[in-house]
Design an enzyme around this catalytic site. Structure first.
Site, short mmCIF file in Angstrom:
data_model
loop_
_atom_site.label_atom_id
_atom_site.label_comp_id
_atom_site.label_asym_id
_atom_site.label_seq_id
_atom_site.Cartn_x
_atom_site.Cartn_y
_atom_site.Cartn_z
N ASP A 199 0.86 -1.18 0.00
CA ASP A 199 0.00 0.00 0.00
C ASP A 199 0.90 1.23 0.00
OD1 ASP A 199 -2.85 1.20 0.56
OD2 ASP A 199 -1.48 2.21 1.94
N GLU A 302 -1.40 -1.52 -6.08
CA GLU A 302 -2.57 -0.86 -6.66
C GLU A 302 -2.20 -0.21 -7.99
OE1 GLU A 302 -5.09 0.65 -2.80
OE2 GLU A 302 -3.26 1.72 -3.33
N ASP A 398 -3.31 1.43 6.73
CA ASP A 398 -2.41 1.12 5.62
C ASP A 398 -2.14 -0.39 5.53
OD1 ASP A 398 -2.15 3.78 4.83
OD2 ASP A 398 -0.62 4.14 6.35
#
Length: 434
Positions: A199, A302, A398
């Site tokens: 993340d 991501e 997170d």
């Protein structure tokens, strides 16, 4: 480019990859003069070619092709007022015309705007496309550059692969040589069994799903940014003072193409601070990526759309934006962290370590409970805290995002539960494979 080789019962994919190496040169005073002259000749040829293409655009006639520009270059070298072009490496000038032709083709395809003229300091460099094996003397730490002869360089690491081309550039008064090589990589699947989700954030730069945190030295970057702001104000006052003196007839009109000694010094200081920021960020990226690639063979991240995330919130006169100052600060923080650069560093480190990078959809990764699967914006009341409203699980936000990214990479897709549905059935909608 890839090919598949049979090795016993295993199929090994052999890929050809281009690797870039950058070394600092240690030229003599005469060699520095030759480099500066070559950079200036390249910039002159670029501006000359763009001027011709702009004239074609204004007259609505076809653009000049590379072969026509190369013919013009031969004529330019023979003119009395441009004989100094013969002192620059001819290949560097030809590569400049190729770059100009490629920029025009991108403009015709509506991929980019019309190419701009280059001023001193705008990418000062020149490229040599043909490098002979004898030109690169790695054992003695020197390289042969046309018109300059052998130049010593700081050999920080050995070079692997076949050298294809090299580029000489200047940055904050230091000359560098960048070498592009081609070599084969055999990818036979991840060698390390570990898997992890990542993340990327602002408060915590890189957070892994196992709780490990890698933090960028943001405070040092902010110190350099403050110094840059001070120097930028001095640069602006220098321009205003020069313009006032010009109106009174006590100085020549301000011309950015002929900066004063003080203005050159201010710009050099600003460039040096920007270079320090790049070095801090690059050092963090490469070390973090290497650590992750050496420990894990399956990495999930991501697929962030940074262009949309950093879009300005100013709006228009008819429809002005809201919280413009806060959005500007957020955009500045994202640019400081550089998520795309971090992603590319991890991708390259995994490629060298035979690992695999999986990009997943970032939707709902920070709002979904990794245990029960309930999705709601109220699950994350603050930036750092995550508390599931259904099962009561609490964790760092997170870390939860990294866990959801890892689980998404296993399943391929996720359908989040609706916030409007009842809470008793919400936990059964979203399922992650263990």
């Amino acid at each position: 480019e890839a090919c598949v080789l049979e090795k016993g019962r295993c199929r090994i994919e052999v890929m050809k990859a281009n690797i870039a190496y950058k070394f600092e040169l240690m030229p003599t005073r005469e060699q520095k003069r030759i480099f500066a002259q070559a950079v200036g000749c390249r910039r002159f040829v670029w501006n000359k070619a763009i001027e011709l293409q702009k004239r074609c655009l204004e007259q609505a006639v076809p653009f000049l092709k590379y072969t026509e520009l190369a013919g013009r270059l031969v004529l330019w070298k023979k003119e009395d007022d441009m004989l100094w072009l013969q002192e620059a490496p001819s290949q560097a000038l030809q590569q400049c015309l190729m770059d100009a032709s490629a920029a025009i083709q991108a403009f015709k395809a509506k991929k980019k705007g019309f190419p701009k003229f280059q001023a001193r300091g705008d990418g000062d460099s020149f490229r040599i496309p043909q490098v002979r094996p004898t030109d690169w003397d790695e054992a003695n730490g020197r390289v042969r550059i046309p018109k300059a002869g052998f130049v010593r360089f700081r050999k920080s690491r050995p070079i692997q692969g076949k050298i294809k081309q090299m580029t000489v550039s200047i940055e904050c008064g230091h000359w560098f040589v960048s070498v592009v090589t081609e070599m084969d990589f055999a990818n036979d699947g991840p060698r390390r069994p570990g898997e992890v989700g990542i993340d990327l954030g602002i408060a915590q730069t890189v957070t892994l799903s196992d709780g490990t945190v890698f933090q960028l030295d943001v405070e040092s970057i902010k110190k350099h940014e403050k110094q840059i702001a001070v120097l930028q104000r001095q640069l602006c006052r220098n321009k205003e003072a020069r313009q006032k003196l010009a109106k009174l007839g006590k100085a020549n009109p301000f011309d950015k193409r002929e900066p004063s000694r003080k203005r050159r010094r201010l710009k050099a200081k600003i460039q040096n601070h920007h270079r320090c920021i790049r070095n801090i960020r690059r050092d963090f990226m490469l070390k973090t990526a290497h650590t992750i690639a050496q420990k894990y063979g399956w990495v999930a991240m991501e697929n962030l759309k940074l262009k949309n995330m950093t879009k300005s919130a100013k709006g228009t006169v008819e429809d002005p934006g809201r919280n413009v100052k806060q959005k500007s600060g957020l955009n500045r923080s994202l640019a400081r962290v550089a998520p795309y650069g971090m992603r590319m560093a991890i991708q390259w480190a995994l490629f060298k370590a035979d690992g695999r990078l999986i990009l997943v959809d970032p939707k709902y990764t920070s709002q979904t409970c990794p245990k029960c699967g309930y999705t709601s914006s109220s699950n994350r009341p603050t930036q750092a805290h995550f508390g599931c409203q259904l099962c009561g699980d609490t964790e760092n936000a997170d870390v939860v995002g990294a866990l959801n990214v890892l689980k998404k990479s296993r399943t391929g897709s996720v359908r989040p539960s609706s916030e409007l549905g009842n809470k008793s059935a919400a936990g059964t909608v979203l399922f992650f494979a263990s």
